[in-house]
Structure formats: structure tokens, C-alpha cells
Design a protein around this motif. Structure first.
Motif, PDB file in Angstrom:
ATOM      1  N   ALA A 326       0.842  -1.200   0.000  1.00 46.84           N
ATOM      2  CA  ALA A 326       0.000   0.000   0.000  1.00 46.84           C
ATOM      3  C   ALA A 326       0.876   1.247   0.000  1.00 46.84           C
ATOM      4  N   PRO A 327       1.567   1.516  -1.114  1.00 48.02           N
ATOM      5  CA  PRO A 327       2.434   2.702  -1.164  1.00 48.02           C
ATOM      6  C   PRO A 327       1.640   3.983  -0.944  1.00 48.02           C
ATOM      7  N   LYS A 328       2.328   4.973  -0.409  1.00 47.18           N
ATOM      8  CA  LYS A 328       1.691   6.249  -0.121  1.00 47.18           C
ATOM      9  C   LYS A 328       1.155   6.887  -1.397  1.00 47.18           C
ATOM     10  N   LEU A 329       0.017   7.542  -1.266  1.00 40.51           N
ATOM     11  CA  LEU A 329      -0.606   8.172  -2.425  1.00 40.51           C
ATOM     12  C   LEU A 329       0.208   9.365  -2.915  1.00 40.51           C
ATOM     13  N   SER A 330       0.331   9.476  -4.230  1.00 36.29           N
ATOM     14  CA  SER A 330       0.980  10.651  -4.817  1.00 36.29           C
ATOM     15  C   SER A 330       0.016  11.835  -4.750  1.00 36.29           C
ATOM     16  N   ARG A 331       0.515  13.016  -5.084  1.00 34.72           N
ATOM     17  CA  ARG A 331      -0.335  14.214  -5.088  1.00 34.72           C
ATOM     18  C   ARG A 331      -1.498  14.055  -6.060  1.00 34.72           C
ATOM     19  N   GLU A 332      -1.189  13.494  -7.226  1.00 29.72           N
ATOM     20  CA  GLU A 332      -2.234  13.291  -8.237  1.00 29.72           C
ATOM     21  C   GLU A 332      -3.285  12.303  -7.735  1.00 29.72           C
ATOM     22  N   GLU A 333      -2.827  11.264  -7.038  1.00 29.75           N
ATOM     23  CA  GLU A 333      -3.766  10.275  -6.507  1.00 29.75           C
ATOM     24  C   GLU A 333      -4.606  10.859  -5.382  1.00 29.75           C
TER      25      GLU A 333
END
Length: 473
Positions: A326-333
Motif C-alpha cells: 500500500a504505497p503512499k498516495l501521490s499528489r495526483e492520486e
């Protein structure tokens, strides 16, 4: 040449509504041009004149190097009165209003001078041309519009055509139609990506069903649902029909991305919260401050592999597994996660939107328990397992939110959504079930694929336990 003498209303509607006689004048139109015409109706009805310039260039009406700064405002002046309908007389009246010709001599002279200047600009500065087939098509359309105006003096051809082109966009799966649909439904983000607009999706569904929201009394308002909007049950039923196959495919891809994103977000919240709640050693204990964080302590874990019912044993810390699974969400995500609220609001109401973008839809503790079960057994609990029952119960209880006092009592709720699903025919429910199964399967495969660095190789492509049907139920 479809004048009234060549049109017959059918007595037997099962054989068609209209009979066309005498195909003396026939124009052959290429598929690319038909696609562009559909796009032009969408752009004209949405008052998107910059995009309409591109359509006219594709149709060879305007040259590629035309002066857009001059063309766009002239398009607005020439075409906006036409979209408002009512034929030549009302077009003339609308032009007079636009050029401030109120009947006085001075205003008429000034307005005529401004109109003449615009006409000279068109003739001298905009080298437009009309393709032969387009002239024939225009003649036929004008003839048909004249018949319609006899029955309804306020007839608006572009607006009457809008539901037809909306249905065409929702049905066609050709690339040109898909691009046109995405252009309507998506909005650009600062990062250069695009986000599906739930409100626009709901508006397009209603338009396809013949219910069009209008601004300025004429143009299509993509940001507002019509007052007589279709019910959730009607919209869901339409979405399951073959006529909405193109839109359903688009939404399936969006649902996969959204489900994966929400799962990652909720796993991170849940696991972090659980480890934060673990008892800490007393401060007086020797070396207490130097003890490692429980999340960083490595140990044996069993991890799932896509396409295989046999888990893979490995040695890793919870933090390592969490960062991969569960990688951290990017700004776009993160922006996309926010947009999911707008999407849910447009489809199933504000209540469900609030739940969907918060912790309630996928209760972090329940998701964390599911996650820990996966990494401890290497298998995804399915069927009647405690983890799935807990997850389903939390989601169900959270989604059954009572509308707060003072809120609109007619706001769509999750119960309305469940009722709409129950009202589907067995055939339509099968379409929904198959779609959901594919989404769940692909999300699970993404989950497994992210764990490949720990499982030691590419996902296994052999047949194994198919978790999608059980999970989607």
C-alpha cells in the motif's frame, strides 16, 4: 431532399416510425467525418467554441492556420442565436438583440455597421469553404428543421439532437467516440492529468435518456442535474444496457483505479493506527528508548501470489510489506481521491460521497485485519471468513447513514443504491456482477504484483482460486 412529400409516418411503429421516399440526392459521409459531426454537436450545445474550431478544421471548413482569436467570437455571434432555435425570424430577432438594434435609427445604423464589419472579417480574414457533401447535408437538415418549426415554432434542432449524440457517445467503443466522451466527462488537473467529473457523468446519463439540463434557457449545463432528473434506479438500469457499453467500459477502468486507491489509503490508515495503539514499554525500563519500532521488526510472513493458491514464505518487517502493498498516495492520486467524492455525489448523493472518501467505507481497522490476515496466511480470506464478515458489516453499517437534520430528505442514500441493484433484471444484474468481478480480480492482481519484490519473481500465471466472484458479492 426530405421535404414533407417524401416523408410518411408509419402506422405500424414496429416497422419504424418514419418512411423515407425517393433517394434522389444522396451524400456519402466518411466515418471520421460522422464522428467529428457528433463532436461538433456536443461542443456547440456546450458552448465550447474553441473545440468547435477544431471540429471545423477536421471537416475542412476552416484551414488549420485560421486566426482563432477572430474565429471564436464570430462563431459565438453567428451560432449562439441558431442554437436557441425558432427559425429565421427568431434568429433575426436574436441578432438584433446581440448588436443592440432596439428599433431606433441610431441603434439600427450602429448595429448594422458592426454586423457588416463582422461579415467583412469573415469574408476577408477567414478563408472558410463548404465541402460538397456538407452542402447537401445542410440542405437536408434545413428542410427537416423547417418541418419541425411548423409543428413547434420554438424548435431547437441542436438541443433536440443532443440526447441522440449523448446516446451515441455512451454506446460506441471506437477510439474517436471514446475520446469525445472523455473530453466531456473529464477535467484537467494541475499535474497534467485528468479527473472524472461525477456531476457531468450524471448529466450525460440523463441527456442520453432525453432529460437535458440547460443554462441560459438553451445551452447544455454539464454542471447541473435537471430538476426532473432520472432516478438512481433508472440510471443504473440504463448503465447496464448495451447502449451504454462504452461508458461502462470507461467506468470499469475508473472503478479499478478507485478501488485500488481506496484500498491502499485504508490499509495505510488501519495498519498505522493499530501499531500506534500497541502498548509501549515503560520509560523507566532500561534501553526503552532504543527498542526498535514494532513495524520495523522483521519476521516470517506468507504472501499471496497472483494466479496461485500457494502462498510464498518470506522474511520481512510489517513496514516493508506495508510500503510495497500500500504505497503512499501521490499528489495526483490524492486529488483523485478527493474527486471520488464528487463522483459519488453526482451518482448516489452527498451521504455516500462523505462515506466513500472517509474512513467509514473501508473501516481502517477492518481493512487492517484483512491485510494482516493476508500477510500471515498468504491467502485472501473469501466466503464466510470473519475478516470478510467484519469488513462487510463495517461498510454496511457505515453506509447506512441517517440523513442529518436539515439536509434534503430526498438526497440519494446507500439504501437507494441497494434498492436500485435489487430492481435490476437477472440479465442486468449479471452484467453488474461480471463487471464487479473483473474489477476485484484486477485490484487483487495489482496488490499481488506490488509484493513481487518480496515474493521473488513475477506473478504466477497458472490457474488458482478465483477470488473475484466471492469478493464482489
Amino acid at each position: 431532399d426530405p421535404h414533407p412529400g417524401k416523408l410518411m409516418k408509419m402506422n405500424d411503429p414496429t416497422k419504424g416510425k418514419l418512411a423515407l421516399l425517393d433517394f434522389g440526392l444522396v451524400a456519402s459521409i466518411q466515418q471520421d467525418d460522422m464522428d467529428t459531426m457528433v463532436n461538433s454537436i456536443i461542443h456547440l450545445a456546450n458552448k465550447d467554441y474553441p473545440s468547435l474550431v477544431d471540429d471545423f478544421i477536421d471537416l475542412k471548413i476552416l484551414p488549420t492556420d485560421c486566426d482563432r482569436a477572430k474565429v471564436v467570437p464570430l462563431m459565438d455571434k453567428a451560432l449562439s442565436p441558431y442554437v436557441k432555435g425558432g427559425g429565421a425570424k427568431k434568429y433575426e430577432a436574436e441578432l438584433k438583440r446581440m448588436y443592440n438594434m432596439d428599433g431606433s435609427l441610431s441603434s439600427t445604423a450602429g448595429g448594422f455597421q458592426a454586423m457588416t464589419q463582422d461579415l467583412l472579417t469573415v469574408l476577408n480574414d477567414i478563408p472558410f469553404s463548404i465541402p460538397p457533401y456538407f452542402a447537401l447535408l445542410g440542405r437536408a437538415v434545413v428542410t427537416l428543421e423547417g418541418i419541425a418549426l411548423l409543428g413547434n415554432p420554438d424548435y431547437k434542432l441542436v438541443m433536440e439532437a443532443y440526447p441522440f449524440v449523448a446516446r451515441k457517445l455512451l454506446r460506441e467503443d471506437r477510439p474517436a467516440a471514446q475520446r469525445a466522451l472523455q473530453e466531456v466527462l473529464y477535467a484537467s488537473t494541475q499535474g497534467g492529468g485528468s479527473i472524472l467529473q461525477g456531476q457531468r457523468l450524471a448529466v450525460m446519463l440523463n441527456s442520453a435518456m432525453g432529460i437535458v439540463a440547460r443554462s441560459e434557457d438553451v445551452f447544455v449545463d454539464l454542471e447541473t442535474l435537471p430538476e426532473d432528473a432520472a432516478s438512481l434506479e433508472q440510471s443504473l438500469k440504463y448503465l447496464m444496457q448495451p447502449e451504454a457499453a462504452s461508458l461502462r467500459n470507461l467506468l470499469e477502468r475508473e472503478a479499478e483505479t478507485a478501488a485500488d486507491l481506496l484500498l491502499r489509503q485504508s490499509i495505510r490508515k488501519g495498519v498505522t493506527r493499530i501499531f500506534a495503539q500497541l502498548p509501549k514499554p515503560p520509560a523507566w525500563l532500561p534501553f526503552a528508548s532504543s527498542l526498535p519500532n514494532p513495524q520495523d521488526i522483521s519476521g516470517p510472513v506468507l504472501l499471496p501470489v497472483s494466479g496461485s493458491s500457494t502462498p510464498v514464505p518470506t522474511f520481512a518487517s510489517p513496514a516493508q510489506v506495508l510500503e510495497l502493498a500500500a504505497p503512499k498516495l501521490s499528489r495526483e492520486e490524492e486529488l483523485f481521491a478527493i474527486s471520488l467524492g464528487d463522483l459519488a455525489a453526482g451518482l448516489v448523493g452527498k451521504d455516500a460521497a462523505t462515506v466513500l472518501t472517509g474512513d467509514a467505507f473501508l473501516e481502517p481497522e477492518a481493512v487492517a485485519a484483512l491485510f494482516l490476515s493476508i500477510v500471515s496466511t498468504g491467502e485472501l480470506p473469501i466466503g464466510n471468513s470473519p475478516e470478510i464478515r467484519s469488513l462487510a458489516a463495517n461498510a454496511r453499517d457505515s453506509l447506512r447513514t441517517v440523513t442529518p437534520e436539515g439536509e434534503d430528505a430526498e438526497e440519494q442514500s446507500i439504501d437507494d443504491l441497494l434498492a436500485a441493484v435489487q430492481a435490476l433484471s437477472p440479465k442486468d444484474r449479471k452484467v453488474l456482477q461480471d463487471t464487479t468481478s473483473r474489477v476485484v480480480r484486477r485490484v487483487y492482481e495489482k496488490f499481488c504484483a506490488r509484493l513481487v519484490p518480496l515474493t521473488g519473481g513475477a506473478p504466477v500465471a497458472t490457474s488458482g482460486v478465483d477470488v473475484a466472484p466471492a469478493m464482489s458479492r
